[in-house]
Structure formats: structure tokens, C-alpha cells
Motif scaffolding. Sequence first.
Motif, PDB file in Angstrom:
ATOM      1  N   PRO A 187       0.827  -1.209   0.000  1.00  0.00           N
ATOM      2  CA  PRO A 187       0.000   0.000   0.000  1.00  0.00           C
ATOM      3  C   PRO A 187       0.860   1.258   0.000  1.00  0.00           C
ATOM      4  O   PRO A 187       2.007   1.228   0.444  1.00  0.00           O
ATOM      5  N   PRO A 188       0.293   2.365  -0.462  1.00  0.00           N
ATOM      6  CA  PRO A 188       1.015   3.626  -0.362  1.00  0.00           C
ATOM      7  C   PRO A 188       1.070   4.089   1.098  1.00  0.00           C
ATOM      8  O   PRO A 188       0.282   3.621   1.935  1.00  0.00           O
ATOM      9  N   THR A 189       1.972   5.010   1.383  1.00  0.00           N
ATOM     10  CA  THR A 189       2.137   5.481   2.762  1.00  0.00           C
ATOM     11  C   THR A 189       1.167   6.634   3.023  1.00  0.00           C
ATOM     12  O   THR A 189       1.560   7.782   3.260  1.00  0.00           O
ATOM     13  N   THR A 190      -0.109   6.306   2.966  1.00  0.00           N
ATOM     14  CA  THR A 190      -1.161   7.299   3.176  1.00  0.00           C
ATOM     15  C   THR A 190      -1.960   7.038   4.446  1.00  0.00           C
ATOM     16  O   THR A 190      -2.889   7.786   4.753  1.00  0.00           O
ATOM     17  N   THR A 191      -1.618   5.985   5.170  1.00  0.00           N
ATOM     18  CA  THR A 191      -2.240   5.645   6.450  1.00  0.00           C
ATOM     19  C   THR A 191      -1.139   5.114   7.363  1.00  0.00           C
ATOM     20  O   THR A 191      -0.048   4.732   6.902  1.00  0.00           O
ATOM     21  N   THR A 192      -1.400   5.040   8.641  1.00  0.00           N
ATOM     22  CA  THR A 192      -0.415   4.446   9.537  1.00  0.00           C
ATOM     23  C   THR A 192      -0.225   2.958   9.242  1.00  0.00           C
ATOM     24  O   THR A 192       0.853   2.409   9.471  1.00  0.00           O
ATOM     25  N   LEU A 236      -3.691  12.306   8.321  1.00  0.00           N
ATOM     26  CA  LEU A 236      -2.480  13.117   8.223  1.00  0.00           C
ATOM     27  C   LEU A 236      -1.828  13.346   9.580  1.00  0.00           C
ATOM     28  O   LEU A 236      -0.607  13.160   9.722  1.00  0.00           O
ATOM     29  N   ARG A 237      -2.601  13.760  10.573  1.00  0.00           N
ATOM     30  CA  ARG A 237      -2.006  13.977  11.895  1.00  0.00           C
ATOM     31  C   ARG A 237      -1.434  12.689  12.484  1.00  0.00           C
ATOM     32  O   ARG A 237      -0.314  12.690  13.035  1.00  0.00           O
ATOM     33  N   PRO A 238      -2.138  11.546  12.412  1.00  0.00           N
ATOM     34  CA  PRO A 238      -1.530  10.312  12.931  1.00  0.00           C
ATOM     35  C   PRO A 238      -0.228   9.945  12.217  1.00  0.00           C
ATOM     36  O   PRO A 238       0.715   9.467  12.860  1.00  0.00           O
ATOM     37  N   LEU A 239      -0.157  10.156  10.903  1.00  0.00           N
ATOM     38  CA  LEU A 239       1.092   9.895  10.191  1.00  0.00           C
ATOM     39  C   LEU A 239       2.203  10.818  10.674  1.00  0.00           C
ATOM     40  O   LEU A 239       3.353  10.393  10.864  1.00  0.00           O
TER      41      LEU A 239
END
Length: 463
Positions: free
Chosen positions: A117-122, A154-157
Motif C-alpha cells: 500500500p502507499p504510505t497514506t495511512t499508519t 495526516l495527523r496520525p502519520l
Amino acid sequence: MTTTVPHDPPTALPGPVPGDLLVAVRGRQVLVDGALRPATLHVADGRVVGVGAFDDPAEGPVLTAPDHAYVLPGVVDTHVHVNEPGRTAWEGFASATRAAALGGVTTLVDMPLNSIPPTTTTHGLAAKRRAATGQLSVDVALWGGAVPGNLDDLRPLWDAGVMGFKCFLSPSGVDEFPPLGPAGFEAALRTVAAFDGLVIVHAEDPAVLDAAPVRPGGAYRDFVASRPHEAETAAIARVVAGARATGCRVHVLHLSSARALDLLADARAEGLPVTVETCPHYLTFDAEAIPDASPAHKCCPPIRDAGNREALWDGLRSGVVDVVVTDHSPATAAEKLRGDGDLQQAWGGVAGLQVGFQAVVHGALARGIDIPQVSRWMSTSTADLVGLTHKGRLTPGADADVLVLDPRVPLHVDVRTLAHRNPISAYDGLALSASVTATVLRGRVVARDGAVTAGTGRLLSRT
């Protein structure tokens, strides 16, 4: 584990070999406090602990550069597509970081695409970190991604340690990383501004691209016409307006068109938090000299004419352009050669991680620009861009990340001997004026005379 990667054999340096942990690096031309001078860098626990005279005593393994060679901070390349997991056949952490070490790159920051997966979620970030574990020859940090529907991620990443967030304003080329429309882009900027994060932008305007002529075939001039200057200038105007409206820090990726320089200079004069990069391929090649049906030279935005290239160099000299990074974006032969010479079908991306620094040094020296300035563009300023202030400089307290550049060892680029996974590169056949002959990561020799020590790199986090 130490592996040997074939390449032009440099003049053998006496002393330590890959894997050795050093107590010092010394040379007659060491870049300290912005100037070259004789010095000994004393090293302990992976950091520079002192800068002394050339003849300072040191008890233990010492790397001594030839008198004519340059001792510089390791390159920090903030724009690299490793593509693992999911598209590891295109590159991968093991091959990318071997290539980096051989090219003097001691830290790279991996883009959130084209991995799956792309790095768009934790969740995607965790998958990326698992994939990298145990494979790294150099240190690696990670970008996150901003795509439609992931504002809440975004904030969690950011809290999990990504360096910032990449987005596209036009299609990325992969379905799992769609672009942000105008409303989505502004929403992402406002979200990231709230925690003083950084948004990095692939700035090409989709409406301009849709209106441009698209002619199938191998003519390079037709491919350039399909990605006109106006696609960049219109998109960069939107990025600047977004920074003005939201206060978010923004960074323009891979500037190709020098026609945007005045717009960027005005934004800087206005005090807006806007930075910009360009790439070695835009500073090295020109459209008129690129052969037709050469997918190795295809990238988006495209390599433009020689006058545009020289204007980009001027933008670096003047400080409008902040940094130089490779945008190493390889793919398999099947993807790069798709369409049998039709540049509209071939995958776009230039593979240059191992040779980008040496290409920029070559071009800079030809234009009367000194090596310390190149090091600032590719090491110190890139490290500062992403907040890795213990990287990219040779000063007490910084990581002992060092490269040795030897101007008496020219580099004849043969793509078959480069360490990245697929043997395709626009730099194939170039004769460059200097080679990186040794690379040191946190005090340990990781590359020398074509040998690379794997497993020595670390995953870095902003937190």
C-alpha cells in the motif's frame, strides 16, 4: 554482509574496508563550516565529536583521503522512489540503498508511492517499515501522502514520524495514489498547517495537461509539448496561493520549467513558506540532444531545452531554487519500454540515485561553481528541509556521515554496473569528472572500491 557491485574501479585507498568502524576521517580538503581545509574529524558513537588539525593523533582505524580528494558530508537525498512493498521488482530497499551508498548518499527519504500500500495511512507506514527492516545500507526516512479521503490520517502519520506529505495536482500514474482537486488541496494544506507540517507538491496543472497536444510516438519534442511550461507555472501559482491562504509550509518538487522562477522569487520576497527543488537530470541534459524513442529520459515534468537548463542553474546560484535531489524513479524494463518507443506509453522516471551527486559536481565545475556549494544544495539544505539537522554537515554533534570525492578518478557511467535493480538510466554513457570512492555512515565505512556493507542503515523518524 558485504557485497561487491561492479563499477569503474577507483584508485584504491589505503586503510579501512567496508564494515570497519572508524575513530577518525582526515583529509587536506575537508568541508568544515562552509570552507575546505585540512582537518581530522574525530568520531565516537557514530557522531563527529571534534574537528582537529590534519595531523591530530587518533587511536584506531582512520580513513585518510588522498591529498587531492574532497571530504564532504554524505548526501541527503529527499526524493527517492524505492517502491517497496508492492512494486519491489521496480526497485526495493536493498538495491536502492546499495546504489545510494556507492553514490555518496548516506540518507534518503522515500516517497509514499509507488509502493502498495502507499504510505497514506499508519497501516501503510507500518508496512513500509516492515519491508525496510534489515535491508538498509544507508539511513532512510519516509514521506507520507495526502490523497482524497485521508485528511484524518495526516495527523496520525505526522505523529508517527513521517517527514511531511506528498500530493499530486495531476494524475500520478498509479491508481492507488490519486491527485487532490482544488478543494482537497486547500483542505490538506489547512490540516497540515495546524500542526506546522510540510506539504510537498508534484506541481503540474491537470487542465493544462488535458489541453496540450498528445501525439503518440517516439519524438521527444512531441512528448515535451504534451507537458508544457504552462502546466508547471499554473500549478505553482496554485501552490503559492495555497501557502498564502493557509500559512502551510509547501515545497515544490522537481522543478523543470525555469519560467516559474520569477513566481517563486516573488513568493519568497513576500515571505511565504515556499521552497523548491530541481534535479540532476534537468541540470545535465537538454531536450535537443535527447534521442527519440528513449524512455530512459522520459520523466514528468520533462527535461527541457538548453536555455531552460542554464536558467535553472541561475536559479540555484541566486538562491531561488533551494536544493537538488535525484527524484530517482526506476521501473522494470517492461514498464520503461512499454509502447516500443512510444513515449506516451512508457513509464516516466529517471534512475539516477548512484550518479546524481557526481553529475551535479561535473556540471557545477563546468560553470565555475565550487564543490562546497554543491554540497550545500545536496546535503546541508536537504537535511534542513526535512528537519534532520544532525545530517548533512561535518560538525561536532552531527552524525559522522562522510563521502570522499576524488577528482582524479573520472566516472564513466555504464548502466550495467550500477547497483539499482533495473539496468536503465538516462546517465548511461556519460563521462563525469569525479567519483565517490568511499562512503561512511555514522562512522562506519559502508562503501569503498565497489564493495558495500548491507544492514548498517537505520529507519529514521521525525519524532
